[in-house]
Design a protein around this motif. Structure first.
Motif, PDB file in Angstrom:
ATOM      1  N   GLY A  80     -11.133  25.574   7.534  1.00 27.19           N
ATOM      2  CA  GLY A  80     -12.153  25.367   6.521  1.00 27.19           C
ATOM      3  C   GLY A  80     -12.574  26.646   5.822  1.00 27.19           C
ATOM      4  O   GLY A  80     -13.111  26.606   4.708  1.00 27.19           O
ATOM      5  N   GLU A  81     -12.341  27.807   6.463  1.00 23.40           N
ATOM      6  CA  GLU A  81     -12.729  29.087   5.887  1.00 23.40           C
ATOM      7  C   GLU A  81     -11.616  29.719   5.052  1.00 23.40           C
ATOM      8  O   GLU A  81     -11.805  30.777   4.460  1.00 23.40           O
ATOM      9  CB  GLU A  81     -13.129  30.048   7.005  1.00 23.40           C
ATOM     10  CG  GLU A  81     -14.247  29.506   7.894  1.00 23.40           C
ATOM     11  CD  GLU A  81     -14.453  30.351   9.138  1.00 23.40           C
ATOM     12  OE1 GLU A  81     -13.887  31.466   9.195  1.00 23.40           O
ATOM     13  OE2 GLU A  81     -15.158  29.902  10.051  1.00 23.40           O
ATOM     14  N   THR A 124     -13.127  28.081  -0.628  1.00 24.49           N
ATOM     15  CA  THR A 124     -12.471  27.776   0.642  1.00 24.49           C
ATOM     16  C   THR A 124     -12.289  26.264   0.756  1.00 24.49           C
ATOM     17  O   THR A 124     -12.827  25.488  -0.046  1.00 24.49           O
ATOM     18  CB  THR A 124     -13.307  28.271   1.823  1.00 24.49           C
ATOM     19  OG1 THR A 124     -14.538  27.526   1.857  1.00 24.49           O
ATOM     20  CG2 THR A 124     -13.606  29.759   1.698  1.00 24.49           C
ATOM     21  N   ASP A 126     -13.642  24.277   2.883  1.00 27.77           N
ATOM     22  CA  ASP A 126     -14.951  23.660   3.100  1.00 27.77           C
ATOM     23  C   ASP A 126     -15.745  23.516   1.807  1.00 27.77           C
ATOM     24  O   ASP A 126     -16.649  22.674   1.717  1.00 27.77           O
ATOM     25  CB  ASP A 126     -15.770  24.474   4.101  1.00 27.77           C
ATOM     26  CG  ASP A 126     -15.356  24.188   5.538  1.00 27.77           C
ATOM     27  OD1 ASP A 126     -14.724  23.136   5.770  1.00 27.77           O
ATOM     28  OD2 ASP A 126     -15.656  25.008   6.428  1.00 27.77           O
ATOM     29  N   GLU A 127     -15.432  24.333   0.816  1.00 31.75           N
ATOM     30  CA  GLU A 127     -16.195  24.321  -0.432  1.00 31.75           C
ATOM     31  C   GLU A 127     -15.616  23.365  -1.489  1.00 31.75           C
ATOM     32  O   GLU A 127     -16.170  23.233  -2.576  1.00 31.75           O
ATOM     33  CB  GLU A 127     -16.263  25.741  -1.010  1.00 31.75           C
ATOM     34  CG  GLU A 127     -17.075  26.697  -0.142  1.00 31.75           C
ATOM     35  CD  GLU A 127     -16.983  28.135  -0.609  1.00 31.75           C
ATOM     36  OE1 GLU A 127     -17.985  28.863  -0.502  1.00 31.75           O
ATOM     37  OE2 GLU A 127     -15.886  28.543  -1.076  1.00 31.75           O
ATOM     38  N   SER A 129     -15.550  20.129  -2.768  1.00 31.89           N
ATOM     39  CA  SER A 129     -16.376  18.925  -2.679  1.00 31.89           C
ATOM     40  C   SER A 129     -15.917  17.900  -3.711  1.00 31.89           C
ATOM     41  O   SER A 129     -15.159  18.224  -4.635  1.00 31.89           O
ATOM     42  CB  SER A 129     -17.836  19.292  -2.934  1.00 31.89           C
ATOM     43  OG  SER A 129     -17.985  19.732  -4.281  1.00 31.89           O
ATOM     44  N   ILE A 171     -12.151  18.939   9.395  1.00 37.31           N
ATOM     45  CA  ILE A 171     -12.622  18.887   8.011  1.00 37.31           C
ATOM     46  C   ILE A 171     -12.560  17.443   7.525  1.00 37.31           C
ATOM     47  O   ILE A 171     -11.914  16.590   8.143  1.00 37.31           O
ATOM     48  CB  ILE A 171     -11.762  19.783   7.079  1.00 37.31           C
ATOM     49  CG1 ILE A 171     -10.279  19.394   7.186  1.00 37.31           C
ATOM     50  CG2 ILE A 171     -11.964  21.259   7.384  1.00 37.31           C
ATOM     51  CD1 ILE A 171      -9.368  20.155   6.241  1.00 37.31           C
TER      52      ILE A 171
END
Length: 400
Positions: A80-81, A124, A126-127, A129, A171
């Protein structure tokens, strides 16, 4: 603290007077899974041999685990990073050896837009969306891309996330929540019976005359027609078999012909009775090829297995067929149809003449019945026929 490298471990176990190898293999999250492998060796007198098998298998399993870890490129707990564009590039590296060259070429077209866009955003995993992806869809639409093409971009992104999730990454897949643009059902252009006659006259004596006739009569894909070989024609049973294809892709910047027995779907592998016209055309073509071989000292034999070769014996390329067909159509009074629209025309005429959608599905080699309904859109006369049947049924009911 530096994380310890996961190790595959193993022991010898005895069961039913036989030696078994028992391994503990870490999964993508580091959790150990047990695997039993029979050696087939009796316990008595075989301990040393069993130990040798255990050591050899340990090396093999550890190497396989390390290879899969290198392919992933990072610990799944940390994915996720990782920058999203880097994940996409590594996904592309894996897919190069997993999919057909033509499929990978499609991926390259998509990532040519996708990677620069997300590289600038520096996000990343995780970002990424749903809101970010919807903004990307708007960017693509504003650039003039169709809703279908935007959907292809989302499909690739969905696959990138799904691959990491299957590998154990903690994730979520944001594509599930994206409000994508509505895809309009594609309606290909079709020609009437009169226009088909005009088309045949237009290509009379042309290098792709026979290809055009086969495209209309059998509704074959371009790759299927160019993949026809003489061995696919059975004169005893008067049958034409579809079991090979020729496609054209760009590899390392160069166009290359890909010859393959892997058709688009298993349903694409089919056979047709030879019409008298097509059989005669193939016989004339074979005679012309024999003449060219006899009169041309530079005639190539490398593509002798194929039916559609040029005067020098070289296999005709899909790009040549498409470009030549487009040029001839552009200089005629016919509607601006593509070569693939001959397939739409075939499907529509079959439906018009009373063939069921199931029959057309088999004829065209569609894996899905829904695909057939898109190709063979119902025309006005079909609706009139349906109305006649309904009216007759109702009249019968009233009379009773």
């Amino acid at each position: 603290m530096k994380r310890k490298k996961p190790i595959v471990t193993g022991t010898l176990q005895q069961k039913a007077d036989r030696y078994y190898l028992v391994f503990r293999i870490p999964d993508s999250s580091g959790k150990l899974k047990q695997k039993w492998i029979s050696t087939g060796l009796p316990v008595k007198g075989n301990q040393r041999r069993a130990k040798q098998l255990l050591d050899a298998k340990l090396v093999e399993l550890q190497a396989d685990y390390d290879r899969r870890s290198r392919q992933a490129g990072w610990s799944v707990a940390e994915v996720g990073e990782v920058p999203f564009d880097e994940v996409v590039r590594r996904w592309m590296t894996r897919k190069r050896s997993e999919v057909a060259p033509s499929t990978f070429e499609g991926y390259e077209h998509i990532t040519a837009r996708l990677l620069p866009y997300f590289r600038k955003l520096d996000l990343t995993m995780d970002e990424i969306s749903p809101t970010v992806l919807e903004s990307y869809c708007e960017f693509l639409s504003d650039a003039g891309l169709s809703a279908n093409t935007v959907q292809h971009h989302l499909t690739l992104i969905r696959s990138v996330f799904n691959d990491e999730i299957r590998n154990g990454a903690p994730i979520l897949n944001p594509v599930k929540c994206v409000k994508a643009p509505r895809v309009e059902t594609f309606q290909g252009e079709t020609l009437s019976v009169e226009q088909i006659g005009q088309l045949f006259r237009l290509f009379e004596g042309d290098p792709i005359e026979d290809i055009v006739h086969i495209g209309v009569i059998y509704g074959l894909r371009r790759s299927e027609i160019l993949g026809l070989r003489w061995e696919d024609i059975n004169r005893e049973t008067n049958t034409l078999h579809i079991r090979h294809k020729v496609a054209e892709v760009r590899i390392n910047g160069k166009r290359q012909l890909i010859r393959s027995n892997n058709l688009k779907t298993e349903a694409s592998r089919r056979a047709f009775p030879l019409s008298s016209d097509i059989r005669q055309r193939l016989e004339h073509r074979q005679a012309r090829i024999a003449q060219n071989q006899a009169s041309n000292r530079w005639y190539s034999q490398s593509d002798a297995a194929y039916i559609f070769v040029d005067a020098n014996g070289k296999l005709l390329s899909p790009e040549y067929v498409t470009d030549h067909f487009r040029w001839k159509i552009a200089h005629s009074d016919l509607p601006k149809v593509r070569f693939h629209d001959l397939r739409h025309t075939c499907a529509t005429l079959l439906l018009h003449e009373g063939c069921s959608l199931r029959e057309i599905q088999s004829y065209l080699g569609h894996a899905s019945y829904l695909t057939t309904t898109r190709y063979a859109h119902v025309d006005a006369r079909s609706k009139e026929h349906a109305l006649e049947i309904m009216s007759a049924a109702l009249m019968t009911g009233e009379n009773n």
